[in-house]
Design an enzyme around this catalytic site. Structure first.
Site, PDB file in Angstrom:
ATOM      1  N   LYS A  34      -7.784 -32.446   1.428  1.00  0.00           N
ATOM      2  CA  LYS A  34      -8.266 -33.096   2.640  1.00  0.00           C
ATOM      3  C   LYS A  34      -8.602 -34.555   2.371  1.00  0.00           C
ATOM      4  CE  LYS A  34     -10.813 -30.297   5.085  1.00  0.00           C
ATOM      5  NZ  LYS A  34     -12.046 -29.497   5.193  1.00  0.00           N
ATOM      6  N   ARG A  53     -17.771 -32.108   4.706  1.00  0.00           N
ATOM      7  CA  ARG A  53     -16.658 -31.151   4.689  1.00  0.00           C
ATOM      8  C   ARG A  53     -16.204 -30.909   3.269  1.00  0.00           C
ATOM      9  NH1 ARG A  53     -12.268 -34.386   8.122  1.00  0.00           N
ATOM     10  NH2 ARG A  53     -11.541 -32.278   8.589  1.00  0.00           N
ATOM     11  N   GLY A  61     -10.874 -21.983   6.364  1.00  0.00           N
ATOM     12  CA  GLY A  61     -12.109 -21.293   6.701  1.00  0.00           C
ATOM     13  C   GLY A  61     -12.944 -20.858   5.510  1.00  0.00           C
ATOM     14  N   MET A 115     -14.552 -22.679   3.228  1.00  0.00           N
ATOM     15  CA  MET A 115     -15.765 -23.444   2.996  1.00  0.00           C
ATOM     16  C   MET A 115     -16.253 -23.990   4.332  1.00  0.00           C
ATOM     17  SD  MET A 115     -15.603 -24.110  -0.591  1.00  0.00           S
ATOM     18  CE  MET A 115     -14.279 -24.265  -1.748  1.00  0.00           C
ATOM     19  N   ARG A 150      -2.290 -31.793   6.909  1.00  0.00           N
ATOM     20  CA  ARG A 150      -1.865 -31.098   5.691  1.00  0.00           C
ATOM     21  C   ARG A 150      -0.536 -30.426   5.974  1.00  0.00           C
ATOM     22  NH1 ARG A 150      -6.666 -26.703   6.288  1.00  0.00           N
ATOM     23  NH2 ARG A 150      -6.049 -25.949   8.307  1.00  0.00           N
ATOM     24  N   HIS A 171      -9.147 -17.929  13.228  1.00  0.00           N
ATOM     25  CA  HIS A 171      -9.181 -17.442  11.844  1.00  0.00           C
ATOM     26  C   HIS A 171      -8.202 -16.291  11.643  1.00  0.00           C
ATOM     27  CE1 HIS A 171     -10.737 -14.938   8.522  1.00  0.00           C
ATOM     28  NE2 HIS A 171     -10.935 -16.111   7.958  1.00  0.00           N
ATOM     29  N   ARG A 229      22.955   4.302 -16.844  1.00  0.00           N
ATOM     30  CA  ARG A 229      22.118   4.721 -17.968  1.00  0.00           C
ATOM     31  C   ARG A 229      22.237   6.221 -18.185  1.00  0.00           C
ATOM     32  NH1 ARG A 229      15.701   4.086 -17.400  1.00  0.00           N
ATOM     33  NH2 ARG A 229      16.041   5.735 -15.872  1.00  0.00           N
ATOM     34  N   GLU A 270      13.823  -1.399 -25.019  1.00  0.00           N
ATOM     35  CA  GLU A 270      12.574  -1.057 -24.333  1.00  0.00           C
ATOM     36  C   GLU A 270      11.528  -0.464 -25.261  1.00  0.00           C
ATOM     37  OE1 GLU A 270      13.256   1.935 -21.314  1.00  0.00           O
ATOM     38  OE2 GLU A 270      14.925   2.769 -22.446  1.00  0.00           O
ATOM     39  N   SER A 307      20.000  -4.546 -22.193  1.00  0.00           N
ATOM     40  CA  SER A 307      19.283  -4.647 -20.926  1.00  0.00           C
ATOM     41  C   SER A 307      17.825  -4.338 -21.225  1.00  0.00           C
ATOM     42  CB  SER A 307      19.847  -3.647 -19.921  1.00  0.00           C
ATOM     43  OG  SER A 307      19.050  -3.668 -18.755  1.00  0.00           O
ATOM     44  N   ASP A 358       8.987   0.054 -19.742  1.00  0.00           N
ATOM     45  CA  ASP A 358       8.605   0.742 -20.967  1.00  0.00           C
ATOM     46  C   ASP A 358       8.191  -0.247 -22.041  1.00  0.00           C
ATOM     47  OD1 ASP A 358       8.614   3.621 -21.049  1.00  0.00           O
ATOM     48  OD2 ASP A 358      10.715   3.515 -20.436  1.00  0.00           O
ATOM     49  N   CYS A 417      16.175  -4.993 -16.443  1.00  0.00           N
ATOM     50  CA  CYS A 417      16.268  -4.042 -15.346  1.00  0.00           C
ATOM     51  C   CYS A 417      14.918  -3.432 -14.997  1.00  0.00           C
ATOM     52  CB  CYS A 417      17.282  -2.958 -15.656  1.00  0.00           C
ATOM     53  SG  CYS A 417      16.830  -1.966 -17.088  1.00  0.00           S
ATOM     54  N   TYR A 468      21.398 -12.018 -16.490  1.00  0.00           N
ATOM     55  CA  TYR A 468      21.102 -11.515 -15.149  1.00  0.00           C
ATOM     56  C   TYR A 468      19.741 -10.844 -15.094  1.00  0.00           C
ATOM     57  CZ  TYR A 468      22.224  -6.774 -16.797  1.00  0.00           C
ATOM     58  OH  TYR A 468      22.215  -5.576 -17.458  1.00  0.00           O
TER      59      TYR A 468
HETATM   60  P1  ADP Z   1     -11.721 -26.716   7.642  1.00  0.00           P
HETATM   61  O1  ADP Z   1     -11.352 -27.026   6.231  1.00  0.00           O
HETATM   62  O2  ADP Z   1     -12.313 -25.370   7.818  1.00  0.00           O
HETATM   63  O3  ADP Z   1     -10.611 -27.030   8.583  1.00  0.00           O
HETATM   64  P2  ADP Z   1     -12.908 -29.216   8.364  1.00  0.00           P
HETATM   65  O4  ADP Z   1     -13.630 -29.944   7.298  1.00  0.00           O
HETATM   66  O5  ADP Z   1     -11.566 -29.698   8.668  1.00  0.00           O
HETATM   67  O6  ADP Z   1     -12.921 -27.674   8.007  1.00  0.00           O
HETATM   68  O7  ADP Z   1     -13.813 -29.268   9.635  1.00  0.00           O
HETATM   69  C1  ADP Z   1     -13.728 -28.376  10.677  1.00  0.00           C
HETATM   70  C2  ADP Z   1     -13.745 -29.096  11.973  1.00  0.00           C
HETATM   71  O8  ADP Z   1     -14.879 -29.930  12.089  1.00  0.00           O
HETATM   72  C3  ADP Z   1     -12.582 -30.035  12.144  1.00  0.00           C
HETATM   73  O9  ADP Z   1     -11.500 -29.362  12.664  1.00  0.00           O
HETATM   74  C4  ADP Z   1     -13.102 -31.038  13.119  1.00  0.00           C
HETATM   75  O10 ADP Z   1     -12.839 -30.614  14.418  1.00  0.00           O
HETATM   76  C5  ADP Z   1     -14.573 -31.062  12.863  1.00  0.00           C
HETATM   77  N1  ADP Z   1     -14.896 -32.292  12.137  1.00  0.00           N
HETATM   78  C6  ADP Z   1     -14.865 -32.518  10.830  1.00  0.00           C
HETATM   79  N2  ADP Z   1     -15.175 -33.793  10.543  1.00  0.00           N
HETATM   80  C7  ADP Z   1     -15.424 -34.399  11.725  1.00  0.00           C
HETATM   81  C8  ADP Z   1     -15.776 -35.731  12.100  1.00  0.00           C
HETATM   82  N3  ADP Z   1     -15.918 -36.690  11.194  1.00  0.00           N
HETATM   83  N4  ADP Z   1     -15.931 -35.975  13.404  1.00  0.00           N
HETATM   84  C9  ADP Z   1     -15.763 -34.995  14.306  1.00  0.00           C
HETATM   85  N5  ADP Z   1     -15.435 -33.737  14.037  1.00  0.00           N
HETATM   86  C10 ADP Z   1     -15.255 -33.437  12.750  1.00  0.00           C
HETATM   87 MG    MG Z   2      -9.876 -28.653   8.944  1.00  0.00          MG
HETATM   88 MG    MG Z   3      12.620   3.143 -19.758  1.00  0.00          MG
END
Ligand code: ADP
Ligand code: MG
Ligand code: MG
Length: 908
Positions: free
Chosen positions: A29, A100, A109, A111, A373, A491, A653, A780, A799, A804, A866, A886
């Site tokens: 990120k 973040r 999701g 962290m 990303r 999620h 075999r 083997e 082979s 085994d 194999c 192979y």
């Molecule tokens: P994740 O890795 O779970 O996607 P993010 O760090 O991207 O978490 O944050 C989750 C959400 O928080 C982002 O999708 C965004 O909408 C909001 N967010 C993060 N940073 C900012 C920011 N600087 N201003 C406004 N919203 C933010």
């Molecule tokens: Mg995000």
């Molecule tokens: Mg065998």
């Protein structure tokens, strides 16, 4: 400062320290935020605390880490204050921050992000005045307390049946006010919520919510580092082979607000369709909302593009008038901003040369990008995007091949509903087609129960209001996932796609009652344990159990496979025992059969009788009598195999398993066998007892059978050679390779080779014609590998039977390893299951050595593998590097092995 480590990297309009190449240090990120700044994409300014600081935190503790970064963070905040023209901790016009986490590999999701950090009882007033919007200020404050209370202060539900404690407080107030949506709460209500949240924290924790912005900041930074070590993050890393030592970075960024009113919004966008791979910009957004609202599935998000919006409406059964009025696309609602977003997405895709998954916020008519990303995608989308980007000239052939992870080709072989069975299916609800495939199973409502029941062998569908990272294990165990809330980026949807698991999300008609353990749709109630079926490609939910059928392979898949064949060096053969297997194997592109286990033919119908007759015989004459019956049957089978594999080699075999596998061990079975064979039960019992072994895998099996009963080898050799001649007569090009199993000394091999050559010569004399065939061996046993030079002088091919070989080298059996191997893996005794991916340093070394010794004795000795490992991508890479000719694997893994072989060749 000059001599100390740089832990803090700035990004903003006047200065940016990092770039996209610095993922190890800044996390994915942080590195991409810096890169976006560099290429002129609008990004709120911020700073990234490096993964090295996380390592200090993990190794030396919180105090040492905070001491190491303190000054640099202070300078960084000063930089942000200058960029934004606001001061952190100012109560009149506060600079607010998001904190973040961001590891090298994206972990959706995993962290937790904290928004609006810096707010307190004074600053909230300043924010309200400054924005001229009291509701916004208090909404931001209550969100901050909620997120901080959860993530930093650890205020979670007490029991699994409970909801989030803060959400309960919100629900109570909504009920009292008689409103449904968060957005219907007034500024006064939100103020009330803040008071109640703070009281909740005080009551539960015995201390107050921190009012000091700096204390908030250090608390949040520490929490991110702590979250690297929490259970769910560890589990995700385990499931995805991410080393625990990498650490996470922390991004501290100035806030932008999507909840400032009707001209503000927040959303998620994809440069291509993550489900199908279609080259179509798409995504979802919410007006007047902040951050996680889109993924949390609390409100139904709107579509970014008009075309996407219309498609959504059709699936959701919303008519065009309602759609346009209630759920307009961003394209319709804010055409200007839509244009800017479109420009940003195409710039980003062109720059990163891959499908982008982006997060954005619109603050009062101004667009900000918050993340980009390379997007996660289904296996089908992976293939389509790679092939289309190749055709569009964005990437080259090698890159296209590397863009598809071999294991994910499994998704393309995903089951679909059997069309006939589907006709009887009754649709009971519709949701979003979140992750493709078809699934059928019994309803469970809790993730841990999904896991338990799957372990017991049941097929379950996990039904949730929405899912959260705690549900990961259960999601992974379930056949499919159904959620009542949440969009395509919820999620459940994101994780299911990552797992290649069927998922229907946001089926709004579904009401889940966790306490009653029921789901109701209208007046129909479905209890835990009832069968339902999901179509993750259309979003349909059916009542009852519907049979599924395997998928067919599409055009892009074929193109990818052709490309793989162009670049790979390794041949890919299949392990196939019957003509039907062989046909399937060829349709998947197998270039021959690397292992035909002849004994698998012995179990069908009357054959087992002949086998048992042979086993019961007291003398050679009796055995030969029984073997004569088997000869006809085996010859027919082999002929079928040779004809299916016209033009390709077929490795057959000799009989391998211990004979006790062919006799029944239970009384009922033995009685039946006695009556079928017309002998006494006592005789059967005695023979079964005779065959008993303490360690059957180390017992009377493999070539030891052929050496003690040469007539078995004679019969099998005759069956192979005669079948080869017959198949050739019928027009097939036949390349038989006869393989002697479990050889440990060259004398064993020689003894069996002598029998085979003698019988072949006899058949040739009888028929007056000859055919070319090879006689080789399986390597083997560890001894076989150690003396591979002497065996290589005699055998025409090797082979590697790595099942085994692994079992005997490690000294534990695959069947019994289940008792300790999972714990071994957890404790790091082995990096991976050696039966799944070859143990390169140990077992692999034996393979490598045997190849070298064998080829020193016989130039161009054909070497293959194999064992199960032939279909494991990492193992295929290893076999490429040690110079095998192979790999051979089960038919359904042939495409995976072909791609892995191409990638190995590209990586060199
Ligand atoms: P994740 O890795 O779970 O996607 P993010 O760090 O991207 O978490 O944050 C989750 C959400 O928080 C982002 O999708 C965004 O909408 C909001 N967010 C993060 N940073 C900012 C920011 N600087 N201003 C406004 N919203 C933010
Ligand atoms: Mg995000
Ligand atoms: Mg065998």
């Amino acid at each position: 400062m000059s001599t100390s480590t740089q832990y803090v990297y700035l990004f903003g309009s006047s200065r940016t320290d990092g770039d996209a190449t610095m993922k190890n240090l800044l996390g994915g990120k942080g590195a991409n935020l810096a890169e976006m700044c560099r290429i002129g994409i609008p990004v709120p300014s911020g700073l990234t605390i490096s993964t090295e600081a996380c390592t200090v935190y993990t190794e030396q503790g919180r105090d040492a880490a905070l001491a190491a970064i303190r000054d640099q963070v202070l300078q960084g905040i000063a930089f942000l204050e200058k960029e934004m023209g606001k001061r952190f901790g100012d109560s009149a016009d506060p600079l607010l921050l998001s904190v973040r986490s961001g590891a090298r590999a994206s972990m959706p999701g995993m962290m937790d992000t904290i928004l609006n950090l810096g707010l307190n009882d004074e600053a909230v007033q300043g924010l309200a005045r400054k924005a001229g919007n009291e509701r916004f200020a208090w909404d931001s404050y209550r969100r901050f307390i909620q997120m901080y209370g959860d993530v930093v202060m650890g205020l979670k539900p007490v029991k699994k049946e409970d909801h989030d404690p803060f959400e309960l407080v919100i629900d109570m107030l909504k009920e009292k006010r008689g409103v449904q949506l968060d957005t219907e709460l007034s500024a006064g209500d939100l103020k009330e919520l803040v008071a109640r949240f703070k009281a909740l924290i005080r009551a539960r924790l015995g201390h107050d919510f921190p009012n000091d912005p700096w204390e908030q900041l250090w608390g949040a930074v520490s929490a991110v580092f702590d979250s690297w070590n929490n259970d769910r993050a560890k589990l995700y890393r385990e499931l995805n082979d991410i080393p625990q030592s990498w650490g996470t970075a922390v991004n501290v960024q100035s806030m932008v607000f999507g909840n400032l009113g009707e001209k503000s919004a927040t959303g998620v966008a994809f440069s291509r369709d993550a489900g199908t791979g279609e080259d179509l910009f798409n995504g979802e957004f919410l007006v007047n909302a902040q951050g996680e609202d889109v993924v949390a599935g609390i409100r139904t998000p709107q579509q970014i593009t008009l075309i996407g919006s219309r498609r959504w409406a059709e699936l959701a059964m919303v008519d065009e008038a309602t759609r346009a009025a209630k759920y307009p696309s961003l394209e319709e609602l804010m055409p200007d901003l839509y244009g800017q977003l479109l420009k940003a997405e195409s710039t980003l895709e062109a720059h990163f040369k891959d499908m982008q998954d982006m997060e954005f916020t619109i603050q009062e008519g101004r667009l900000w990008m918050l993340q980009t990303r390379n997007g996660k995608r289904t296996g089908a989308a992976m293939v389509r995007i790679a092939m289309e980007m190749l055709e569009q000239g964005i990437i080259d052939e090698k890159t296209a091949l590397q863009r598809v992870s071999p294991e994910r080709l499994n998704d393309l072989l995903h089951p679909v509903f059997d069309e006939h069975a589907l006709r009887t299916g009754k649709i009971i609800a519709r949701g979003l087609p979140a992750s493709p495939g078809a699934a059928t199973g019994q309803i469970v409502f809790f993730a841990d129960e999904a896991e338990e029941q799957t372990k017991k062998g049941m097929e379950v569908i996990l039904v949730r209001q929405e899912t959260s990272p705690e549900d990961l294990r259960g999601m992974s165990a379930a056949k499919g996932i159904l959620t009542a809330r949440g969009g395509m980026t919820s999620h459940a949807a994101v994780v299911a796609r990552g797992m290649g698991k069927c998922c229907v999300s946001g089926a709004g008609a579904v009401h889940v009652d966790y306490h009653a353990r029921t789901m109701s749709i209208g007046s129909e109630v479905y209890k835990e344990g009832e069968w339902i079926s999901l179509n993750g490609s259309t979003g349909e939910v059916f009542s009852g159990q519907i049979a599924t059928r395997d998928a067919e392979l599409s055009g892009d898949f074929g193109k990818l496979m052709a490309l793989a064949d162009k670049h790979k060096r390794l041949e890919v053969r299949a392990n196939a025992d019957t003509p039907t297997d062989a046909r399937v194997a060829r349709s998947f592109g197998a270039q021959g059969i690397g292992l035909c286990r002849t004994e698998h033919m012995f179990f069908e119908g009357e054959r087992i009788l002949a086998v048992r007759q042979m086993i019961l015989s007291d003398d050679e004459a009796g055995r030969r009598n029984a073997l004569a019956k088997l000869l006809t049957l085996q010859r027919g089978d082999f002929e079928g195999l040779f004809r299916e594999m016209d033009g390709f080699p077929v490795v057959i075999r000799l009989l391998d398993p211990p004979l006790h596998e062919f006799v029944p061990h239970d009384e009922a079975g033995q009685r039946q066998m006695a009556s079928e064979m017309g002998v006494s039960l006592a005789k059967i019992r005695m023979r079964v007892d005779d065959l008993h072994e303490f360690n059957p895998m180390l017992g009377h099996r493999g070539c030891r059978l052929g050496i003690t009963y040469p007539e078995i080898t004679e019969m099998q050799a005759r069956a192979v050679i005669e079948a080869a001649l017959n198949a050739r007569k019928r027009g097939a090009t036949v390349m038989p390779e006869i393989m002697v199993p479990l050889v440990g000394t060259v004398r064993e091999f020689n003894a069996q080779a002598e029998v085979i050559h003698r019988i072949a010569a006899q058949v040739f004399a009888e028929r007056g014609e000859k055919i070319y065939y090879m006689v080789g061996t399986m390597i083997e046993t560890p001894r076989g590998a150690l003396v591979a030079d002497s065996i290589g002088k005699q055998a025409q091919f090797f082979s590697f039977g790595t099942n085994d070989l692994t079992q005997m080298t490690m000294g534990f059996s695959r069947d019994d390893a289940g008792k300790f191997l999972p714990e071994y893996l957890k404790k790091g005794m082995y990096e991976q299951d050696p039966f799944r991916s070859i143990d390169q340093k140990g077992v692999g070394l034996l393979v490598q050595m045997a190849v070298e010794k064998g080829r020193a004795a016989r130039d161009k000795l054909e070497c293959g593998v194999c064992g199960e490992h032939g279909g494991d991508p990492a193992s295929v890479g290893f076999f490429h590097r040690v110079g095998l000719d192979y790999v051979s694997c089960s038919p359904f893994r042939v495409p995976i092995a072909r791609l892995a072989a191409a990638q190995a060749a590209i990586e060199g």
